[in-house]
Design a protein around this motif. Structure first.
Motif, PDB file in Angstrom:
ATOM      1  N   PRO A   1      -7.660  -0.871   5.578  1.00  0.00           N
ATOM      2  CA  PRO A   1      -8.607  -1.808   4.946  1.00  0.00           C
ATOM      3  C   PRO A   1      -9.457  -2.459   6.036  1.00  0.00           C
ATOM      4  O   PRO A   1      -9.084  -2.461   7.206  1.00  0.00           O
ATOM      5  N   GLU A   2     -10.584  -3.032   5.630  1.00  0.00           N
ATOM      6  CA  GLU A   2     -11.510  -3.579   6.617  1.00  0.00           C
ATOM      7  C   GLU A   2     -10.861  -4.697   7.440  1.00  0.00           C
ATOM      8  O   GLU A   2     -10.191  -5.570   6.891  1.00  0.00           O
ATOM      9  N   GLY A   3     -11.026  -4.608   8.745  1.00  0.00           N
ATOM     10  CA  GLY A   3     -10.505  -5.651   9.634  1.00  0.00           C
ATOM     11  C   GLY A   3      -9.064  -5.445  10.045  1.00  0.00           C
ATOM     12  O   GLY A   3      -8.576  -6.090  10.977  1.00  0.00           O
TER      13      GLY A   3
ATOM     14  N   MET B   1       0.941  -5.096  12.813  1.00  0.00           N
ATOM     15  CA  MET B   1      -0.429  -5.168  12.299  1.00  0.00           C
ATOM     16  C   MET B   1      -1.008  -6.536  12.629  1.00  0.00           C
ATOM     17  O   MET B   1      -0.269  -7.494  12.825  1.00  0.00           O
ATOM     18  N   ASN B   2      -2.339  -6.640  12.611  1.00  0.00           N
ATOM     19  CA  ASN B   2      -2.956  -7.961  12.806  1.00  0.00           C
ATOM     20  C   ASN B   2      -2.895  -8.758  11.494  1.00  0.00           C
ATOM     21  O   ASN B   2      -2.530  -8.215  10.443  1.00  0.00           O
ATOM     22  N   SER B   3      -3.276 -10.006  11.546  1.00  0.00           N
ATOM     23  CA  SER B   3      -3.085 -10.887  10.388  1.00  0.00           C
ATOM     24  C   SER B   3      -3.998 -10.517   9.220  1.00  0.00           C
ATOM     25  O   SER B   3      -3.741 -10.875   8.074  1.00  0.00           O
ATOM     26  N   ALA B   4      -5.063  -9.789   9.514  1.00  0.00           N
ATOM     27  CA  ALA B   4      -5.956  -9.349   8.427  1.00  0.00           C
ATOM     28  C   ALA B   4      -5.178  -8.533   7.402  1.00  0.00           C
ATOM     29  O   ALA B   4      -5.544  -8.478   6.218  1.00  0.00           O
ATOM     30  N   TYR B   5      -4.086  -7.910   7.847  1.00  0.00           N
ATOM     31  CA  TYR B   5      -3.255  -7.094   6.964  1.00  0.00           C
ATOM     32  C   TYR B   5      -2.766  -7.907   5.769  1.00  0.00           C
ATOM     33  O   TYR B   5      -2.702  -7.418   4.655  1.00  0.00           O
TER      34      TYR B   5
ATOM     35  N   VAL C   1       4.025  -8.221  10.907  1.00  0.00           N
ATOM     36  CA  VAL C   1       2.852  -8.984  11.323  1.00  0.00           C
ATOM     37  C   VAL C   1       3.418 -10.155  12.117  1.00  0.00           C
ATOM     38  O   VAL C   1       4.129 -10.997  11.574  1.00  0.00           O
ATOM     39  N   GLY C   2       3.119 -10.178  13.398  1.00  0.00           N
ATOM     40  CA  GLY C   2       3.746 -11.168  14.268  1.00  0.00           C
ATOM     41  C   GLY C   2       5.253 -10.932  14.277  1.00  0.00           C
ATOM     42  O   GLY C   2       5.706  -9.814  14.507  1.00  0.00           O
ATOM     43  N   ASN C   3       6.031 -12.002  13.981  1.00  0.00           N
ATOM     44  CA  ASN C   3       7.473 -11.839  13.945  1.00  0.00           C
ATOM     45  C   ASN C   3       8.004 -11.561  12.544  1.00  0.00           C
ATOM     46  O   ASN C   3       9.195 -11.349  12.365  1.00  0.00           O
ATOM     47  N   ASP C   4       7.078 -11.619  11.552  1.00  0.00           N
ATOM     48  CA  ASP C   4       7.520 -11.393  10.171  1.00  0.00           C
ATOM     49  C   ASP C   4       7.610  -9.907   9.869  1.00  0.00           C
ATOM     50  O   ASP C   4       6.657  -9.156  10.095  1.00  0.00           O
ATOM     51  N   VAL C   5       8.745  -9.526   9.346  1.00  0.00           N
ATOM     52  CA  VAL C   5       8.905  -8.125   8.900  1.00  0.00           C
ATOM     53  C   VAL C   5       8.389  -8.041   7.470  1.00  0.00           C
ATOM     54  O   VAL C   5       8.905  -8.686   6.571  1.00  0.00           O
ATOM     55  N   ILE C   6       7.333  -7.312   7.280  1.00  0.00           N
ATOM     56  CA  ILE C   6       6.740  -7.193   5.945  1.00  0.00           C
ATOM     57  C   ILE C   6       7.461  -6.133   5.137  1.00  0.00           C
ATOM     58  O   ILE C   6       7.781  -6.328   3.970  1.00  0.00           O
ATOM     59  N   ALA C   7       7.704  -4.968   5.765  1.00  0.00           N
ATOM     60  CA  ALA C   7       8.423  -3.891   5.089  1.00  0.00           C
ATOM     61  C   ALA C   7       9.448  -3.346   6.060  1.00  0.00           C
ATOM     62  O   ALA C   7       9.100  -2.983   7.183  1.00  0.00           O
TER      63      ALA C   7
END
Lengths: 482, 304
Positions: free
Chosen positions: B84-86, B103-107, B139-145
């Motif tokens: 996605p963009e960004g 990933m960057n925070s735009a994610y 994203v950062g220290n947070d595990v999203i998946a």
């Protein structure tokens, strides 16, 4: 390639062309019959399926928009209330395409991500709907977003595999194929029979033409029916009849002509032989004989001259294109016949109208009038009357030659214009006739696009009526100028 | 004469071409499959993601090469980038068969579906590298998946009709103590239940070259039936005390059956019998009681 005359390869025959035309037509019709109903019924099923799935998806989507949060449990609660038996697979996903509910018995995929294009498009707020028919089944797919407070919270994905409808269609198709097969076979057989019958008649006609062209003018075609080919057959038969008549006329003409030429020649030879053989012939007798030879030679000359002019007319030499003043020509001609009339003690009376012009040849017109008037004088009674009328009548110029003579017997009337035909043979020869005079008249009239007829005159004698097309002034002027 | 020269030239050209193509075929070690989104006009029959074969640079780290390949735009015009963009991949970490993608925070701001599609592309791409089985997205220290495998992604509707579907069969991965799935079409009818079809296919062995069969040749299924959610499988031609096999082999063999059969909605657990009788263990692994699906030993496999 040595092809016998009249023998054709099948591919060049009319029957083949007919057959090909019909076959193409039948094939086209059959293709239509086989494709069109299938396409129509398939599209019909597509529409029904899509409408039905769409309504089911709408029901699910609105039912699922009620719970605050979509989880496996909340979805299950809702879905248990719905009747999903007709559907092969129903998937409900959350907004991240994670599967919350799956009706598949084989490998249900709850908890996995549904990476189908339909699901993605539904989650992008699109409604996806399509059907595929592969000849065995209808496969219909529907995907719809689930909305809650204006935001997309998930998607429903419906898939239906229906072989029952497909079977119905394939049965129709099979029936159509069978019907097509039967119809095609029937049509082909009928076509062969009809085209055979048709071409058989054409072949018969061609065969008859060949027979006639080989000289058998008695050959006739059997005619049945009333169509174009029968018409052609009738025309052919009448053509053959005419050919036969013409051929007979030609034969008789040749034989008559040779006979006509033979007689004076035989006389000349006999007379000259007599002169040569008699040793002491007195001058008087010899002079008589030589005079006779001269007469015979003159007759011969006249006959050949007439034959020549007939053949000239036959070949269209001396065609007609000058403005002829009928009255002037008639007066000139009759003037020449005055001595003959005196000889036969016949009176000539004339009624000649002014201004009778025709388009034609003065020479031929002269011959027409001369021959008719000469006959009228020669075959008249002593003290008889010859009446000549000339007048114009609407678009025609009419010439009438009447006599008070012995008349023409009914049975001779149809033949009097034939060459060498004589009504009274002895009298004719005595009168110096050749039997060609009326033939020349007839041909000359025909050459002027005119008509000639003959009728019995009341009180004895005959009346010849000649009708010419009148010369219009404009064309007449142009001709006279040229 | 000219013709002959032309033929020779053509043959030569064909030969050169064949030689040139040779290295491109290669093995899976030299290439990876980078997954992208099919453009909508090419999406037929539900297909959404499609791989593009990318050769690996022998010297560099395959994981970072895969990450940069994902960021690049696709070579084919039919494909579009899943990013996605960004959104960018900041870095990747690689530990044994486990990859973490940062990933960057735009994610976080991207649509849920776009994130899922990107996750799927990342997982499928990373797992096409040899020996990679798990992928986490952070994203950062947070595990999203966490610990995603290729098994978590369903690429198409596997059900064709009520009688015909593609099912997942689990086979041990060569050189690792994990199971990976492979799709296999099965058709069920009155004579052959789904269970029977799955076991037959399982004993036939895998098609994917990265996988191996869990059972020795000659293993046959005596019977299989499901009652009250328990599927009872009786095998024959197998020796439960085979000394050449380890306990891990036993575990993989048992769960290759259990996990494969647990794909069926009716099957909750599987009881394995040998020659119709209960045995304590298969090559040292306890199979005396019914077993339930074991998700923890499932790794990733990418169809070549």
């Amino acid at each position: 390639m040595n092809v016998l005359t009249g023998v054709r390869t099948f591919s060049h025959s009319v029957q083949f062309k007919f057959a090909i035309t019909f076959l193409v037509l039948i094939a086209g019709l059959m293709v239509m019959l086989n494709t069109y109903p299938t396409i129509v019924s398939r599209d019909l099923v597509f529409n029904t399926k899509q409408a039905s799935l769409q309504s089911q998806a709408s029901v699910m989507s609105s039912a699922l928009s009620a719970p605050d949060e979509l989880t496996s449990d909340t979805v299950l609660e809702v879905m248990e209330l719905l009747d999903l038996r007709s559907l092969t697979r129903v998937i409900v996903t959350d907004k991240s395409a994670r599967i919350l509910y799956d009706t598949a018995r084989l490998d249900p995929s709850v908890g996995r991500y549904a990476m189908f294009s339909e699901v993605r498009r539904a989650l992008k707020r699109e409604i996806v709907c399509y059907s595929v028919y592969d000849g065995i089944a209808f496969m219909t797919c529907e995907a719809m977003p689930i909305r809650n407070n204006g935001s997309t919270v998930g998607a429903v994905y419906l898939y239906e595999f229906d072989s029952a409808q497909a079977e119905l269609i394939s049965n129709i198709q099979k029936n159509l194929r069978n019907i097509t097969l039967i119809l095609s076979v029937a049509a082909i057989i009928l076509m062969f029979i009809f085209s055979r019958a048709l071409t058989a008649r054409i072949t018969a006609l061609a065969k008859a033409t060949r027979i006639v062209s080989e000289g058998d003018y008695d050959h006739q075609i059997e005619i049945s029916g009333n169509d174009e080919l029968s018409e052609l057959g009738r025309e052919f038969n009448s053509l053959t009849q005419r050919l036969k008549n013409t051929e007979e006329m030609r034969r008789r003409f040749v034989s008559d002509a040779s006979h006509e030429l033979k007689t004076p020649l035989a006389s000349i030879r006999l007379l000259s032989d007599s002169i040569l053989n008699s040793e002491n012939m007195d001058t008087e007798t010899m002079r008589d004989f030589v005079t006779d030879i001269g007469n015979e030679a003159e007759r011969l000359q006249r006959t050949t001259e007439k034959l020549l002019s007939l053949s000239k007319m036959d070949s269209g030499i001396g065609s007609v294109h000058e403005k002829v003043d009928m009255r002037r020509v008639a007066e000139k001609t009759l003037h020449l016949l005055v001595p003959l009339a005196k000889e036969y003690h016949v009176t000539i009376s004339t009624e000649l109208q002014r201004g009778c012009f025709i388009n034609g040849s003065e020479d031929l017109v002269y011959r027409i009038i001369f021959n008719l008037a000469e006959n009228a004088i020669k075959y008249n009674m002593p003290g008889g009357l010859v009446k000549i009328l000339l007048f114009s009548e609407s678009q025609h110029v009419v010439l009438v030659v009447e006599d008070t003579g012995i008349g023409i017997p009914d049975e001779d009337i149809p033949h009097i214009f034939s060459r060498f035909y004589r009504v009274d043979k002895a009298r004719s020869r005595d009168a110096g006739g050749s039997g060609l005079g009326l033939s020349i008249v007839y041909d000359a009239v025909r050459l002027h696009s005119g008509e000639i007829s003959v009728e019995k005159r009341e009180g004895g004698g005959s009346r010849f009526i000649v009708r010419f097309p009148a010369c219009s002034d404009i064309s007449g002027d142009r001709h006279s100028e040229s | 004469m000219k013709k002959r020269v032309l033929i020779v030239l053509t043959a030569l050209f064909a030969l050169l071409n064949a030689c040139a193509e040779e290295p491109a075929v290669g093995t899976s070690e030299d290439t990876i499959f980078v997954y992208r989104i099919l453009r909508p006009e090419y999406q037929v029959n539900g297909e959404l993601l499609r791989p593009e074969k990318i050769p690996l640079n022998g010297t560099g780290d395959p994981v970072s090469q895969a990450a940069s390949a994902l960021a690049d735009s696709p070579k084919s015009d039919r494909l579009q980038s899943p990013m996605p963009e960004g959104v960018i991949i900041i870095k990747t970490e690689h530990k044994e068969n486990f990859v973490t993608v940062y990933m960057n925070s735009a994610y976080l701001e991207a649509d849920a579906i776009d994130r899922s599609v990107l996750d799927s592309c990342i997982v499928l791409t990373m797992c096409s590298i040899k020996n990679i089985d798990y992928v986490s997205i952070c994203v950062g220290n947070d595990v999203i998946a966490d610990r995603l495998t290729t098994d978590d992604i369903l690429l198409s509707n596997t059900i064709t009709s009520p009688k015909k579907a593609k099912v997942r069969l689990y086979f041990p991965k060569k050189g690792e103590n994990i199971l990976c799935s492979e799709y296999r079409p099965i058709t069920i009818d009155n004579d052959n239940s789904a269970e029977r079809r799955i076991l037959d296919a399982l004993l036939e062995g895998p098609e994917n070259a990265a996988l191996r069969s869990a059972f020795p040749d000659g293993t046959i299924v005596l019977s299989v039936y499901t009652q009250d959610g328990i599927c009872t499988v009786s095998l024959s031609g197998i020796f439960p005390d085979d000394a050449t096999k380890s306990k891990d082999d036993g575990m993989l063999a048992a769960y290759s059956i259990v996990n494969s059969l647990a794909s069926l909605a009716d099957v909750q657990s599987v009881q394995i019998l040998i020659d119709g009788t209960h045995v304590r263990s298969l090559w040292g692994f306890d199979i005396s009681r019914p077993l339930v699906k074991n998700e923890s030993i499932i790794g990733s496999s990418v169809a070549e």
